[in-house]
Write an enzyme that holds these catalytic residues in place. Structure first.
Site, PDB file in Angstrom:
ATOM      1  N   GLY A 160       0.819  -1.217   0.000  1.00 46.13           N
ATOM      2  CA  GLY A 160       0.000   0.000   0.000  1.00 46.13           C
ATOM      3  C   GLY A 160       0.845   1.255   0.000  1.00 46.13           C
ATOM      4  N   ALA A 161       0.666   2.083  -1.059  1.00 47.40           N
ATOM      5  CA  ALA A 161       1.370   3.383  -1.120  1.00 47.40           C
ATOM      6  C   ALA A 161       0.423   4.502  -0.733  1.00 47.40           C
ATOM      7  N   VAL A 177      -1.004   6.884   2.760  1.00 45.46           N
ATOM      8  CA  VAL A 177      -0.277   7.783   3.660  1.00 45.46           C
ATOM      9  C   VAL A 177       0.648   6.994   4.594  1.00 45.46           C
ATOM     10  N   GLU A 220       1.799  -1.095  -4.729  1.00 40.26           N
ATOM     11  CA  GLU A 220       0.504  -0.402  -4.733  1.00 40.26           C
ATOM     12  C   GLU A 220      -0.359  -0.945  -5.871  1.00 40.26           C
ATOM     13  N   VAL A 277      -0.833  -7.139  -4.431  1.00 42.87           N
ATOM     14  CA  VAL A 277      -0.302  -8.282  -3.669  1.00 42.87           C
ATOM     15  C   VAL A 277      -1.374  -9.368  -3.660  1.00 42.87           C
ATOM     16  N   ASP A 326     -13.157   8.658  12.958  1.00 35.27           N
ATOM     17  CA  ASP A 326     -12.924   7.586  11.979  1.00 35.27           C
ATOM     18  C   ASP A 326     -14.095   6.615  11.857  1.00 35.27           C
ATOM     19  N   ALA A 371      -7.142  13.025  12.261  1.00 33.61           N
ATOM     20  CA  ALA A 371      -7.318  13.437  13.647  1.00 33.61           C
ATOM     21  C   ALA A 371      -8.046  14.777  13.751  1.00 33.61           C
ATOM     22  N   HIS A 399       9.476  38.448   4.222  1.00 37.33           N
ATOM     23  CA  HIS A 399      10.562  37.994   3.353  1.00 37.33           C
ATOM     24  C   HIS A 399      11.845  37.805   4.159  1.00 37.33           C
TER      25      HIS A 399
HETATM   26  P1  FAD Z   1      -9.117   6.765  17.568  1.00 37.70           P
HETATM   27  O1  FAD Z   1      -7.987   7.674  17.697  1.00 37.70           O
HETATM   28  O2  FAD Z   1      -8.904   5.458  16.891  1.00 37.70           O
HETATM   29  O3  FAD Z   1      -9.671   6.520  19.047  1.00 37.70           O
HETATM   30  C1  FAD Z   1     -10.707   5.626  19.289  1.00 37.70           C
HETATM   31  C2  FAD Z   1     -10.628   5.209  20.742  1.00 37.70           C
HETATM   32  O4  FAD Z   1     -11.813   4.487  21.069  1.00 37.70           O
HETATM   33  C3  FAD Z   1      -9.457   4.264  21.048  1.00 37.70           C
HETATM   34  O5  FAD Z   1      -8.683   4.786  22.081  1.00 37.70           O
HETATM   35  C4  FAD Z   1     -10.137   2.949  21.460  1.00 37.70           C
HETATM   36  O6  FAD Z   1      -9.445   2.297  22.511  1.00 37.70           O
HETATM   37  C5  FAD Z   1     -11.489   3.451  21.956  1.00 37.70           C
HETATM   38  N1  FAD Z   1     -12.547   2.439  21.884  1.00 37.70           N
HETATM   39  C6  FAD Z   1     -12.975   1.747  20.805  1.00 37.70           C
HETATM   40  N2  FAD Z   1     -14.012   0.948  21.142  1.00 37.70           N
HETATM   41  C7  FAD Z   1     -14.227   1.139  22.460  1.00 37.70           C
HETATM   42  C8  FAD Z   1     -15.155   0.598  23.392  1.00 37.70           C
HETATM   43  N3  FAD Z   1     -16.099  -0.281  23.025  1.00 37.70           N
HETATM   44  N4  FAD Z   1     -15.064   0.991  24.671  1.00 37.70           N
HETATM   45  C9  FAD Z   1     -14.134   1.897  25.072  1.00 37.70           C
HETATM   46  N5  FAD Z   1     -13.251   2.449  24.238  1.00 37.70           N
HETATM   47  C10 FAD Z   1     -13.309   2.077  22.943  1.00 37.70           C
HETATM   48  N6  FAD Z   1      -4.203  11.536  11.223  1.00 37.70           N
HETATM   49  C11 FAD Z   1      -3.828  12.814  11.080  1.00 37.70           C
HETATM   50  O7  FAD Z   1      -4.676  13.712  11.011  1.00 37.70           O
HETATM   51  N7  FAD Z   1      -2.497  13.155  11.014  1.00 37.70           N
HETATM   52  C12 FAD Z   1      -1.521  12.227  11.081  1.00 37.70           C
HETATM   53  O8  FAD Z   1      -0.339  12.566  11.024  1.00 37.70           O
HETATM   54  C13 FAD Z   1      -1.895  10.866  11.230  1.00 37.70           C
HETATM   55  N8  FAD Z   1      -0.951   9.906  11.303  1.00 37.70           N
HETATM   56  C14 FAD Z   1      -1.342   8.602  11.489  1.00 37.70           C
HETATM   57  C15 FAD Z   1      -0.353   7.623  11.529  1.00 37.70           C
HETATM   58  C16 FAD Z   1      -0.691   6.302  11.697  1.00 37.70           C
HETATM   59  C17 FAD Z   1       0.379   5.241  11.765  1.00 37.70           C
HETATM   60  C18 FAD Z   1      -2.076   5.946  11.847  1.00 37.70           C
HETATM   61  C19 FAD Z   1      -2.476   4.517  12.076  1.00 37.70           C
HETATM   62  C20 FAD Z   1      -3.070   6.907  11.787  1.00 37.70           C
HETATM   63  C21 FAD Z   1      -2.697   8.253  11.597  1.00 37.70           C
HETATM   64  N9  FAD Z   1      -3.664   9.258  11.494  1.00 37.70           N
HETATM   65  C22 FAD Z   1      -3.276  10.555  11.314  1.00 37.70           C
HETATM   66  C23 FAD Z   1      -5.093   8.964  11.597  1.00 37.70           C
HETATM   67  C24 FAD Z   1      -5.597   9.312  13.017  1.00 37.70           C
HETATM   68  O9  FAD Z   1      -4.858   8.569  13.952  1.00 37.70           O
HETATM   69  C25 FAD Z   1      -7.069   9.003  13.139  1.00 37.70           C
HETATM   70  O10 FAD Z   1      -7.777   9.659  12.111  1.00 37.70           O
HETATM   71  C26 FAD Z   1      -7.597   9.468  14.483  1.00 37.70           C
HETATM   72  O11 FAD Z   1      -6.917   8.836  15.530  1.00 37.70           O
HETATM   73  C27 FAD Z   1      -9.094   9.177  14.604  1.00 37.70           C
HETATM   74  O12 FAD Z   1      -9.539   9.617  15.840  1.00 37.70           O
HETATM   75  P2  FAD Z   1     -10.796   8.931  16.568  1.00 37.70           P
HETATM   76  O13 FAD Z   1     -10.948   9.642  17.863  1.00 37.70           O
HETATM   77  O14 FAD Z   1     -11.928   8.864  15.636  1.00 37.70           O
HETATM   78  O15 FAD Z   1     -10.351   7.422  16.814  1.00 37.70           O
HETATM   79  P1  NAD Z   2      -4.816   4.298   2.428  1.00 36.11           P
HETATM   80  O1  NAD Z   2      -6.224   3.991   2.096  1.00 36.11           O
HETATM   81  O2  NAD Z   2      -4.325   5.691   2.381  1.00 36.11           O
HETATM   82  O3  NAD Z   2      -3.852   3.435   1.479  1.00 36.11           O
HETATM   83  C1  NAD Z   2      -3.962   2.036   1.351  1.00 36.11           C
HETATM   84  C2  NAD Z   2      -3.432   1.639  -0.005  1.00 36.11           C
HETATM   85  O4  NAD Z   2      -3.273   0.219  -0.038  1.00 36.11           O
HETATM   86  C3  NAD Z   2      -4.386   2.005  -1.146  1.00 36.11           C
HETATM   87  O5  NAD Z   2      -3.737   2.869  -2.042  1.00 36.11           O
HETATM   88  C4  NAD Z   2      -4.748   0.662  -1.758  1.00 36.11           C
HETATM   89  O6  NAD Z   2      -4.895   0.710  -3.161  1.00 36.11           O
HETATM   90  C5  NAD Z   2      -3.551  -0.207  -1.353  1.00 36.11           C
HETATM   91  N1  NAD Z   2      -3.848  -1.658  -1.368  1.00 36.11           N
HETATM   92  C6  NAD Z   2      -4.898  -2.290  -0.773  1.00 36.11           C
HETATM   93  N2  NAD Z   2      -4.828  -3.627  -1.008  1.00 36.11           N
HETATM   94  C7  NAD Z   2      -3.706  -3.849  -1.747  1.00 36.11           C
HETATM   95  C8  NAD Z   2      -3.079  -5.019  -2.292  1.00 36.11           C
HETATM   96  N3  NAD Z   2      -3.594  -6.239  -2.141  1.00 36.11           N
HETATM   97  N4  NAD Z   2      -1.922  -4.856  -2.969  1.00 36.11           N
HETATM   98  C9  NAD Z   2      -1.369  -3.627  -3.138  1.00 36.11           C
HETATM   99  N5  NAD Z   2      -1.932  -2.498  -2.653  1.00 36.11           N
HETATM  100  C10 NAD Z   2      -3.082  -2.596  -1.964  1.00 36.11           C
HETATM  101  O7  NAD Z   2      -4.594   3.666   3.877  1.00 36.11           O
HETATM  102  P2  NAD Z   2      -3.374   3.720   4.893  1.00 36.11           P
HETATM  103  O8  NAD Z   2      -2.149   4.262   4.265  1.00 36.11           O
HETATM  104  O9  NAD Z   2      -3.345   2.352   5.500  1.00 36.11           O
HETATM  105  O10 NAD Z   2      -3.896   4.754   5.969  1.00 36.11           O
HETATM  106  C11 NAD Z   2      -5.120   4.526   6.695  1.00 36.11           C
HETATM  107  C12 NAD Z   2      -5.734   5.816   7.149  1.00 36.11           C
HETATM  108  O11 NAD Z   2      -4.922   6.434   8.132  1.00 36.11           O
HETATM  109  C13 NAD Z   2      -5.882   6.801   6.005  1.00 36.11           C
HETATM  110  O12 NAD Z   2      -7.262   6.998   5.810  1.00 36.11           O
HETATM  111  C14 NAD Z   2      -5.227   8.053   6.446  1.00 36.11           C
HETATM  112  O13 NAD Z   2      -6.111   9.155   6.342  1.00 36.11           O
HETATM  113  C15 NAD Z   2      -4.881   7.824   7.910  1.00 36.11           C
HETATM  114  N6  NAD Z   2      -3.517   8.333   8.100  1.00 36.11           N
HETATM  115  C16 NAD Z   2      -3.305   9.674   7.970  1.00 36.11           C
HETATM  116  C17 NAD Z   2      -2.024  10.175   8.079  1.00 36.11           C
HETATM  117  C18 NAD Z   2      -1.798  11.634   7.898  1.00 36.11           C
HETATM  118  O14 NAD Z   2      -2.752  12.394   7.939  1.00 36.11           O
HETATM  119  N7  NAD Z   2      -0.545  12.098   7.731  1.00 36.11           N
HETATM  120  C19 NAD Z   2      -0.954   9.327   8.323  1.00 36.11           C
HETATM  121  C20 NAD Z   2      -1.204   7.974   8.431  1.00 36.11           C
HETATM  122  C21 NAD Z   2      -2.497   7.496   8.333  1.00 36.11           C
END
Ligand code: FAD
Ligand code: NAD
Length: 474
Positions: free
Chosen positions: A190-191, A193, A213, A247, A321, A329, A453
Site C-alpha cells: 500500500g502506497a 499515507v 501499490e 499483492v 474515523d 485526527a 521575506h
Molecule cells: P481513535 O484515535 O482510533 O480513538 C478511538 C478510541 O476508542 C481508542 O482509544 C479505542 O481504545 C477506543 N474504543 C474503541 N471501542 C471502544 C469501546 N467499546 N469501549 C471503550 N473504548 C473504545 N491523522 C492525522 O490527522 N495526522 C496524522 O499525522 C496521522 N498519522 C497517522 C499515523 C498512523 C500510523 C495511523 C495509524 C493513523 C494516523 N492518522 C493521522 C489517523 C488518526 O490517527 C485518526 O484519524 C484518528 O486517531 C481518529 O480519531 P478517533 O478519535 O476517531 O479514533
Molecule cells: P490508504 O487507504 O491511504 O492506502 C492504502 C493503499 O493500499 C491504497 O492505495 C490501496 O490501493 C492499497 N492496497 C490495498 N490492497 C492492496 C493489495 N492487495 N496490494 C497492493 N496495494 C493494496 O490507507 P493507509 O495508508 O493504510 O492509511 C489509513 C488511514 O490512516 C488513512 O485513511 C489516512 O487518512 C490515515 N492516516 C493519515 C495520516 C496523515 O494524515 N498524515 C498518516 C497515516 C495514516
C-alpha cells in the site's frame, strides 16, 4: 448508579476534545476508553497519540535529522564522521513523547472535570452503558446512565487475507512503529499515507524499501502534477514505489517473507525481511452493541450520521474515523466539538470542504480543496497559478528547494477552489490556504496580503500572483 449528561465512548482526538468541550459547557461528562499502554495501564489518546500521528511524527523527525546529518550536512560545511543510529534510544524518545502527551490528556480531564472511566463500553440501550474495566484496572463490570452519547470509537487496520499480520515478520502500522532493528529489506503493501510515511522512516535509516501499490495512480486525493512530482522525488530518495502491483499472497519462514504480486497480469515475487501491511483502516464498532440498540450502520461498517454527526437515535452522536469522511485526527476533533456544542444547544457545524490533508514525507505534501483533475471532471472553469520552491530565496537558503505550490481559483469569482503543495513545511504552509478558504477568500486576497521575506509562505503568495497573471519571480 452513576448518571451523566454525556458519556463519550473513546478518548482519541474525536472523543477527548468532545468530552472536554461538553464539560466546559456545563454538562456532567464521562469519557470511557479501553486502550492499554505497553505496561497494561489504561491510557487516553486513542490511535492518534498512542499508535498513529504522534509516534509516527517522532520517528519521521529522528529519521529526517539522521538523513540530514548523513547526506546533507556536508553541503553546509558540517563534517561528521561515524554517525550511527541507536534504534532503542530512538524508540525510547518516541515512547516518552507519547507518555507525556497522554498524561497531558489525563491532566486536562481533571482540570475540566471530565470523569475518566477506563474500560470497554457496551451500549445496552440509548441511555444505558455497561463498562468493563480492562488491563491493570480489570474488575467488576458496572453500568452508567446518560442523557446523551458521543461515539468516538475510531478505526483499526483493515486486515487483508493475502497478507495476514503475524506481528513478527508481517506487521501493521503499530508493529512498524516499534521495530527493534532496521530491516535490511522492507516491503510495504500500500502506497497510501501510512506506506509513504513509514517507508520514509525506515528508508532514511537504511532499509531498502519496496512499496507495492495496486492502483496505477499515485496519491489520488492530491493534484496530479503535485503527486507526480512527489512520486519522482520519493523515488530519487530510494523509495521503490511500484504502481499497478496488487499483492496476491504471502509466505514466510522464520527469517523472511515472500510476497507474491501481479503487475499487468504478470506474476512477480519479492523477498523481504519485514512486510508492513498498510492497506487502509476500517471503522471500529466491535463489541459496542451499536447494532443491538438500533443504530444504523452503512454497508462499509461506518456508523450512519447526518451532516451534524447525529445518528438515527437522536440522543446519540458519532464522530471521527467511525463515521464517513477522511480518517484524520483534526477532522475527528472538529466533529467531536461540533457534537458537544450541538448537545449543549449551539448551532455548530463543520466545513467539510476545507479539511486539509498532509503526508509527512520530505518534502511534505499538503492540500486543501479540489484538485485540477476534479475541477476538470466537474467542468468548472478555473485558473491555476504555480510557483516552484526552486525560485524561493528562503527554500534555497535552507537547502530544501524541491517541490511547488499550485493554486486553483474560479475564473468568474476568483474564489480559491484548491491549494496543493509539495515542499518544505507544507504542513504548516497549508494553514494559510485553509484560513483563506474558510473566509471565502479569493486569489487576489492572497496576492494582496504582505508575506514576510524571506519565508516559504512567499511561495503561496507567488502562486496566487501567478493565478491572477502577475507573477513576479517566475
Ligand atoms: P481513535 O484515535 O482510533 O480513538 C478511538 C478510541 O476508542 C481508542 O482509544 C479505542 O481504545 C477506543 N474504543 C474503541 N471501542 C471502544 C469501546 N467499546 N469501549 C471503550 N473504548 C473504545 N491523522 C492525522 O490527522 N495526522 C496524522 O499525522 C496521522 N498519522 C497517522 C499515523 C498512523 C500510523 C495511523 C495509524 C493513523 C494516523 N492518522 C493521522 C489517523 C488518526 O490517527 C485518526 O484519524 C484518528 O486517531 C481518529 O480519531 P478517533 O478519535 O476517531 O479514533
Ligand atoms: P490508504 O487507504 O491511504 O492506502 C492504502 C493503499 O493500499 C491504497 O492505495 C490501496 O490501493 C492499497 N492496497 C490495498 N490492497 C492492496 C493489495 N492487495 N496490494 C497492493 N496495494 C493494496 O490507507 P493507509 O495508508 O493504510 O492509511 C489509513 C488511514 O490512516 C488513512 O485513511 C489516512 O487518512 C490515515 N492516516 C493519515 C495520516 C496523515 O494524515 N498524515 C498518516 C497515516 C495514516
Amino acid at each position: 448508579m452513576k448518571n451523566y449528561d454525556v458519556v463519550v465512548i473513546g478518548a482519541g482526538p474525536g472523543g477527548y476534545p468532545a468530552a472536554i468541550r461538553c464539560a466546559q459547557l456545563g454538562l456532567a461528562t464521562a469519557c470511557i476508553d479501553k486502550w492499554l499502554d505497553p505496561e497494561g495501564g489504561p491510557v487516553p489518546g486513542g490511535t492518534c497519540l498512542n499508535a498513529g500521528c504522534i509516534p509516527s511524527k517522532a520517528l519521521l523527525d529522528t529519521s529526517h535529522q539522521y538523513s540530514f546529518i548523513k547526506h546533507e550536512a556536508q553541503e553546509h560545511g558540517i563534517h561528521s564522521a561515524g554517525v550511527t543510529l541507536d534504534v532503542h534510544r530512538m524508540m525510547t524518545r518516541k515512547n516518552r513523547i507519547v507518555k507525556t502527551l497522554t498524561q497531558g490528556i489525563g491532566g486536562l480531564f481533571r482540570k475540566y472535570n471530565v470523569e475518566w472511566l477506563p474500560g470497554e463500553a457496551r451500549m445496552l440501550s440509548d441511555r444505558l452503558i455497561e463498562v468493563s474495566p480492562v488491563g491493570k484496572e480489570a474488575g467488576e463490570t458496572y453500568p452508567v446512565t446518560t442523557r446523551h452519547v458521543i461515539i468516538a470509537t475510531g478505526s483499526v487496520p483493515a486486515a487483508i487475507s493475502v497478507a495476514q499480520v503475524d506481528n513478527r515478520l508481517i506487521v501493521d502500522s503499530s508493529g512498524a512503529l516499534a521495530f527493534t532493528d532496521i530491516p535490511p529489506r522492507l516491503g510495504i503493501l500500500g502506497a497510501g499515507v501510512i506506506g509513504l510515511e513509514l517507508g520514509s522512516v525506515w528508508g532514511r535509516l537504511g532499509s531498502k524499501v519496496v512499496i507495492l501499490e495496486a492502483l496505477d495512480r499515485f496519491l489520488e486525493p492530491v493534484d496530479r502534477k503535485v503527486a507526480e512530482s512527489a512520486f519522482r522525488l520519493l523515488g530519487a530518495q530510494g523509495l521503490d514505489i511500484r504502481l499497478g502491483c496488487r499483492v496476491t499472497g504471502t509466505g514466510s519462514n522464520n527469517r523472511e517473507v515472500t510476497v507474491n504480486y501481479e503487475n499487468q497480469q504478470e506474476k512477480q515475487q519479492l523477498t523481504v525481511d519485514k512486510l508492513i501491511v498498510a492497506a487502509g483502516r476500517k471503522p471500529n464498532t466491535k463489541g459496542l452493541g451499536a447494532v443491538d440498540i438500533g443504530i444504523e450502520i452503512s454497508e462499509h461498517g461506518f456508523i450512519h450520521v447526518d451532516e451534524h454527526c447525529r445518528t438515527n437515535l437522536t440522543n446519540i452522536y458519532a464522530v471521527g474515523d467511525v463515521v464517513r469522511g477522511p480518517m484524520l485526527a483534526h477532522k475527528a476533533t472538529a466533529e467531536g466539538i461540533m457534537a458537544a456544542e450541538r448537545i449543549a444547544g449551539h448551532k455548530s457545524s463543520v466545513n467539510y470542504s476545507a479539511i486539509p490533508g498532509v503526508v509527512y514525507t520530505w518534502p511534505e505534501i499538503a492540500w486543501v480543496g479540489r484538485t485540477s483533475q476534479q475541477l476538470e471532471a466537474e467542468a468548472i472553469d478555473f485558473r491555476s497559478g504555480e510557483f516552484p520552491f526552486a525560485a524561493s530565496g528562503r527554500a534555497r537558503a535552507s537547502g530544501s528547494s524541491d517541490g511547488l505550490v499550485r493554486i486553483f481559483t474560479d475564473t468568474k469569482t476568483d474564489r480559491i477552489l484548491g491549494v496543493h503543495i509539495l515542499g518544505p513545511h507544507a504542513s504548516e504552509l497549508i494553514a494559510e490556504a485553509v484560513t483563506a478558504m474558510e473566509f471565502d477568500g479569493c486569489g487576489e486576497d492572497l496576492a494582496k496580503i504582505i508575506h514576510a521575506h524571506p519565508t516559504l509562505s512567499e511561495a503561496l503568495h507567488e502562486a496566487a500572483l501567478a493565478a491572477g497573471g502577475h507573477s513576479l519571480h517566475i
